[in-house]
Scaffold this active site. Structure first.
Site, PDB file in Angstrom:
ATOM      1  N   GLU A  98       0.882  -1.170   0.000  1.00  0.00           N
ATOM      2  CA  GLU A  98       0.000   0.000   0.000  1.00  0.00           C
ATOM      3  C   GLU A  98       0.910   1.207   0.000  1.00  0.00           C
ATOM      4  O   GLU A  98       1.532   1.528   1.011  1.00  0.00           O
ATOM      5  CB  GLU A  98      -0.919  -0.038   1.226  1.00  0.00           C
ATOM      6  CG  GLU A  98      -2.148   0.839   1.087  1.00  0.00           C
ATOM      7  CD  GLU A  98      -1.894   2.284   1.458  1.00  0.00           C
ATOM      8  OE1 GLU A  98      -1.739   3.106   0.533  1.00  0.00           O
ATOM      9  OE2 GLU A  98      -1.827   2.585   2.655  1.00  0.00           O
ATOM     10  N   CYS A 153      -1.771   9.014   2.570  1.00  0.00           N
ATOM     11  CA  CYS A 153      -1.601   8.464   1.227  1.00  0.00           C
ATOM     12  C   CYS A 153      -2.836   8.716   0.379  1.00  0.00           C
ATOM     13  O   CYS A 153      -2.735   8.859  -0.846  1.00  0.00           O
ATOM     14  CB  CYS A 153      -1.278   6.975   1.299  1.00  0.00           C
ATOM     15  SG  CYS A 153      -2.507   5.991   2.179  1.00  0.00           S
TER      16      CYS A 153
END
Length: 487
Positions: free
Chosen positions: A233, A267
């Site tokens: 991720e 993110c």
């Protein structure tokens, strides 16, 4: 090489803890202990693991503000935002423990025209030992998105938190061990990149990594040495699209929170905003007013905290400076920096190829651009090597716009919706990584499918034999034509 790491409060610079840099031997020993405990943890079954995970969740809920205090000290976000992070992930822990059996338990498989004599089942079994390398920006929610799901699936876990937030990792492991004291099901190793590399080489069955794309490539190369699979991720350059019929107040609120919460250190944080030209001026006026009322600081009254990694400050200010050099303008804030505190900044007229629009800034900045129509907004949104998330604020075309965005996740008329909903898979495409956490996909990520197929009765046509004759072949041809020939 130092044998310890010292953690400092990014707001004050004061030391808040010292932790060991665990060696390769230390990490291997932890993985061996986890391997020995894996059979016991798996043997508890879904119900037994649910009971323990629910107890762990209870400890976290009762001591939420204690944990939030450590998050605040180590990475700097306001205490209330740290508490919000913890509250949000508790729903995910609950969902994983309650739904693991439904998702992973044994299911019957269907038969076809030539396989009526066969009956099959499939179940998803734990891999064994999962290594989790966690980030510092959401040091509770993000790693638990892997840890809780791996544990619910029946794996043991060795957790290496970021060197900026090892105290958060220590708290989580200690809390879990209070409710699972029998065996080392969930263990902690601390250190720097060398400790993470050692975890990749220590014989774990999978690595769950969250961090930058550049670091993910190094982790992947290390995992390749032992053919250890991983879920990655990574970063993003998420866009927010505002259509002409959007609720502008809601869109402004979403852009501000999505871009500036956690000092932009997310993110899935909004970094680019594309607004339909018909509502651009009204949107920008509302946005600048909202951002002008916000202040970053180290005091308790500040809504935005400091930047956690000192090295990131140069990236943020560099993107702002480059944008201004290329003709961009600051319409709110200004990126002023004092220590590790960077003030929120809104930029307009920034060229599309500028780093502020192409590279992950990971700071409290937003670039805003007018678009002639939504087709242009989608084209600009997709013109990125990243593909993690995106947000759409729109009315009648919202679903259509969302379907045309190349990313793993899209939130509609809300920000961070994919991260909040426990059933939604979380992850990206392109340079944003691969694999998924959260939801049913997140549970299956830490398992392997195990199927069993048995013959219930003698098949009418004996096909898998060298005794098959011409009559059988002819009949097979007729059956195939009848079943598949009309397609």
């Amino acid at each position: 090489m130092s044998s310890t790491i010292e953690v400092h409060n990014p707001a004050t610079g004061e030391p808040v803890g010292t932790y060991p840099v665990h060696t390769a031997d230390d990490v291997r020993a932890a993985v061996e202990r986890a391997r020995a405990a894996a059979g016991w943890w798996d043997s508890l079954g879904f119900a037994g693991r649910r009971k323990r995970l629910d107890a762990f969740r209870g400890v976290m809920a009762r001591r939420m503000h204690q944990l939030a205090g450590i998050v605040h000290q180590e990475m700097g976000k306001p205490h209330s935002d740290a508490a919000l992070e913890i509250a949000m992930i508790l729903d995910h822990v609950a969902w994983a423990s309650r739904n693991a059996e439904k998702v992973l338990g044994r299911h019957k498989l269907k038969s076809g025209a030539l396989t009526l004599h066969l009956a099959g089942t499939v179940e998803y079994r734990p891999l064994g030992v999962v290594g989790v390398i966690g980030p510092w920006n959401f040091p509770v929610a993000t790693p638990l998105g892997s840890i809780a799901f791996a544990l619910a699936a029946g794996n043991t876990v060795v957790f290496k938190p970021s060197e900026y937030t090892p105290g958060v990792g220590a708290w989580l492991v200690d809390a879990f061990n209070q409710v699972v004291p029998e065996h080392p099901v969930f263990q902690l190793v601390t250190g720097d990149g060398s400790t993470g590399a050692a975890l990749c080489r220590a014989g774990v069955d999978k690595i769950a990594f969250t961090g930058s794309t550049a670091t993910a490539k190094r982790v992947m190369a290390t995992c390749a040495e032992t053919l250890t699979p991983m879920v990655a991720e990574c970063g993003g350059k998420d866009a927010l699209i505002v259509d002409e019929d959007a609720n502008l107040d809601a869109a402004v609120e979403g852009a501000v929170w999505g871009g500036l919460a956690n000092a932009g250190q997310a993110c899935i944080g909004t970094e680019r905003v594309y607004v339909h030209q018909k509502v651009y001026s009204a949107f920008l006026e509302k946005l600048t007013a909202k951002v002008s009322d916000l202040r970053a600081g180290a005091d308790t009254a500040a809504k935005i905290g400091p930047i956690t990694m000192p090295s990131q400050i140069g990236v943020i200010t560099g993107h702002i400076s480059d944008a201004l050099t290329r003709g961009g303008k600051v319409v709110a804030g200004g990126g002023e920096t004092v220590g590790q505190v960077v003030q929120p900044t809104v930029l307009v007229d920034v060229p599309d190829d500028a780093p502020a629009n192409q590279e992950e800034t990971f700071g409290p900045t937003l670039t805003v651009r007018s678009v002639s129509d939504i087709d242009e907004a989608i084209r600009l949104t997709n013109a990125s090597r990243y593909g993690l998330g995106a947000t759409v604020y729109a009315g009648k075309r919202a679903r259509d716009i969302a379907s045309r965005i190349r990313s793993g996740m899209v939130s509609v008329n809300a920000v961070f919706a994919n991260a909040i909903l426990p059933t939604a898979p979380f992850g990206g495409v392109g340079d944003s990584g691969f694999g998924r956490i959260h939801g049913a996909d997140g549970l299956r990520e830490f398992t392997y499918p195990h199927s069993v197929v048995r013959q219930r009765f003698r098949p009418p046509l004996a096909l898998t034999t060298f005794d098959r004759d011409d009559k059988t072949d002819t009949l097979l041809t007729k059956i195939v034509a009848l079943v598949h020939g009309r397609g």
